[in-house]
Design an enzyme around this catalytic site. Sequence first.
Site, PDB file in Angstrom:
ATOM      1  N   HIS A 166       0.675  -1.365  -0.037  1.00 58.02           N
ATOM      2  CA  HIS A 166      -0.067  -0.127   0.226  1.00 58.02           C
ATOM      3  C   HIS A 166       0.948   1.084   0.076  1.00 58.02           C
ATOM      4  O   HIS A 166       0.526   2.674  -0.194  1.00 58.02           O
ATOM      5  CB  HIS A 166      -0.848   0.197   1.007  1.00 58.02           C
ATOM      6  CG  HIS A 166      -0.478   0.926   2.750  1.00 58.02           C
ATOM      7  ND1 HIS A 166       0.419  -0.733   2.951  1.00 58.02           N
ATOM      8  CD2 HIS A 166      -0.279   1.346   2.917  1.00 58.02           C
ATOM      9  CE1 HIS A 166       0.449   0.286   4.395  1.00 58.02           C
ATOM     10  NE2 HIS A 166       0.416   1.542   4.189  1.00 58.02           N
ATOM     11  N   HIS A 228       7.993  -2.057   2.535  1.00 57.25           N
ATOM     12  CA  HIS A 228       8.136  -0.644   2.076  1.00 57.25           C
ATOM     13  C   HIS A 228       8.937   0.306   2.092  1.00 57.25           C
ATOM     14  O   HIS A 228       9.201   0.577   1.510  1.00 57.25           O
ATOM     15  CB  HIS A 228       6.768  -0.543   3.802  1.00 57.25           C
ATOM     16  CG  HIS A 228       5.886  -0.908   3.610  1.00 57.25           C
ATOM     17  ND1 HIS A 228       4.826  -1.620   3.072  1.00 57.25           N
ATOM     18  CD2 HIS A 228       4.896  -0.814   4.802  1.00 57.25           C
ATOM     19  CE1 HIS A 228       3.430  -1.530   3.206  1.00 57.25           C
ATOM     20  NE2 HIS A 228       3.568  -1.757   3.918  1.00 57.25           N
ATOM     21  N   LYS A 312       8.186   1.137  15.835  1.00 54.71           N
ATOM     22  CA  LYS A 312       6.764   1.503  16.806  1.00 54.71           C
ATOM     23  C   LYS A 312       7.166   2.088  18.237  1.00 54.71           C
ATOM     24  O   LYS A 312       8.110   1.729  18.578  1.00 54.71           O
ATOM     25  CB  LYS A 312       6.461  -0.439  16.856  1.00 54.71           C
ATOM     26  CG  LYS A 312       5.276  -0.960  15.823  1.00 54.71           C
ATOM     27  CD  LYS A 312       3.791  -1.587  15.631  1.00 54.71           C
ATOM     28  CE  LYS A 312       3.990  -2.677  14.585  1.00 54.71           C
ATOM     29  NZ  LYS A 312       3.238  -1.431  13.306  1.00 54.71           N
TER      30      LYS A 312
HETATM   31  C1  BG6 Z   1       1.603  -2.687   7.158  1.00 57.70           C
HETATM   32  C2  BG6 Z   1       2.347  -3.113   8.550  1.00 57.70           C
HETATM   33  O1  BG6 Z   1       1.838  -2.767   5.944  1.00 57.70           O
HETATM   34  O2  BG6 Z   1       2.022  -0.876   7.566  1.00 57.70           O
HETATM   35  C3  BG6 Z   1       2.177  -2.445  10.037  1.00 57.70           C
HETATM   36  O3  BG6 Z   1       2.166  -3.881   8.449  1.00 57.70           O
HETATM   37  C4  BG6 Z   1       2.421  -0.953   9.785  1.00 57.70           C
HETATM   38  O4  BG6 Z   1       2.952  -2.750  11.052  1.00 57.70           O
HETATM   39  C5  BG6 Z   1       2.317   0.071   8.632  1.00 57.70           C
HETATM   40  O5  BG6 Z   1       2.001  -0.414  11.132  1.00 57.70           O
HETATM   41  C6  BG6 Z   1       1.971   0.980   8.250  1.00 57.70           C
HETATM   42  O6  BG6 Z   1       1.447   1.928   7.217  1.00 57.70           O
HETATM   43  P1  BG6 Z   1       0.678   2.970   7.297  1.00 57.70           P
HETATM   44  O7  BG6 Z   1      -0.116   3.149   5.650  1.00 57.70           O
HETATM   45  O8  BG6 Z   1      -0.235   3.251   8.491  1.00 57.70           O
HETATM   46  O9  BG6 Z   1       2.469   3.521   7.371  1.00 57.70           O
END
Ligand code: BG6
Length: 451
Positions: A166, A228, A312
Amino acid sequence: MKTYLIIFGSTGNLMYKKLLPAISSLIKKKLFPDDLHILAVARRDCTLEDYLEEAKEQATAEVDWEEISKRIDYFKMDINNVEHYQELAKKVGYKDTLKMIYLAVPPKLISPIAKGIYEGGLVKKGNIDERIVFEKPFGEDLQSAKEINQMLWSYFDEKQIYRIDHYLGKEMIQNILTVRFANRLFQESWSNHAIESVTLIAKESEGVLSRAAYYDKVGAIKDMVQSHLMQMAALIAMEDPISLNANDIRDQKVDAIKHLSFDQNYILGQYDGYLSAEGVEKNSHTETLFFGRAFIQTKRFEGVPFYFLTGKKLGEKCSEIIIKFKRGDYQDKLFASKEIPNNKLIIKIAPEDGIEFQMNTKSPGLDSFIEKASLDYCHACRAVGNLPEAYEKLLLDLYKGQTTLFARWDEIETAWKKVSEIDKKKGNMFNYQSYQDVKDKVNQDFKEDIL
Ligand code: BG6
C-alpha cells in the site's frame, strides 16, 4: 461489460476501514463504472442488512452508505467447498465481465481460496479481465513466498496477479519518480557525485495494537523493511527507466534491489511494554525496531549509505526520505570561514505529504551569514478536497489494469533475498522507551549524527 469487485474476507478490518471508504470515494468521483457490483464474501451467516449494519459500526472513514447499498450483495460461503465457488462464478457470469477478486484474508487462506477460485471456474488462467489481488505478507520468508507464488502461477498468469504494497499507492511515493525525472536539477545531481546519504524512515507512534498474533511472528524487518522500505529504496536508487511503462519501471527497481546489501552492523530494538501486550510471547525476541545501513553497488550509488529506520512506539508517526547532499569542495573553499550546512531534500510521505528542500542563503539584511532556508512544498494543500487514500489509487489502477503501483514477483523475491541476508543474531537488541533512546543509540553505535 459488467464489473464485479469480489472481496473475500469482507468481515475484516481492511474491508471496513480501507476498502469500503475507498470504493465509496471512487463511486462518488465517478471513477468506477455505474454498473459496479460489489460482492462481500465471508463465511458468516448473515443477511445483507446485518452485514451493512456491522460495516457502518466498524467504518472509521466516510462512506456513502446509500450508494454502497445500491451495489453491494453479501455472499456467504465455505472457502473449502468447490461448489460454493461454482455458485459464485454462476452468479457473476462467465462472459463479458471484468472481475476484480480481492483476497483481504490472512496469508494461510490465500492458497485454498486461489485454488477454489480456479477450480470453481471464477477465473480462467490468462484472461486479463479476471484479476486477483492480495496483500502482504507475501509469505513468511523467501521459501514460503516462492511456494505461494508457484501456487498462484499454477492457477493464474502473472498479468492477472496484483500484489498490493500500500505504500506504493501513497501520493508522495508516487511522486518520487516525477521529482527525480521531471526536474533537471535533481536528475543531474542524483548520484554519488552529489549525494552523501539517503535515510528512509517509517516511524510509528502506535505499538503492536491488536495484531500481536501476526506481528510477534514477523517483526519489523519482515513487516516493514522487506516491503515498504525496500520499495522506497528502489525508487530512489533505480536507474533511469526507458519509459514510464510498468515493466520498464519495475525492471529498474528490481535491478537496484539486486545491487543492495545490508551491513552486518545494525540495531534491533524492542519497545518497553511490548512483552506485556496481549498475544505477545512471554520471552519474545521479536524486534519492533530496525535500524540498518545498506549500500547499493551501482555506478550511480556506490559508496552512498542508505539508512533504514522503522519502528513502533516512537512517539510520532512519520514516514519520510531524506536525501542529504554533499558539501562541495569548492563551496568549502570559497566560504572557508563559514559553516555551510548540507543541502537536504526531504520527501514527506506521512502524515504530511510534501517536499522540503533545505538550501543555503545569505541572512537577510546587512549581515552576510550563511543561513539554512527551507523551500517547503505542501502537496496536500494544493489538492482539491482531501488527497486520495492509497487504497483509492490502488483500486482505481486495478480497475484500469495499470500495474506500475503493484509489486511484481521478482521485486518481492529480491527483497526477501536481501532481508534474509540480515543475520538477526548479529544485531544487538536493546530496549527503548522513546525516539530519543533510539537516536542516541544509533548515533553512538555509528559514531556520527545520522538521526
Ligand atoms: C503495514 C504494517 O504494512 O504498514 C503495519 O503491517 C504498519 O505494521 C503499517 O503499521 C504502516 O502503514 P501506514 O500506511 O500506516 O504508514
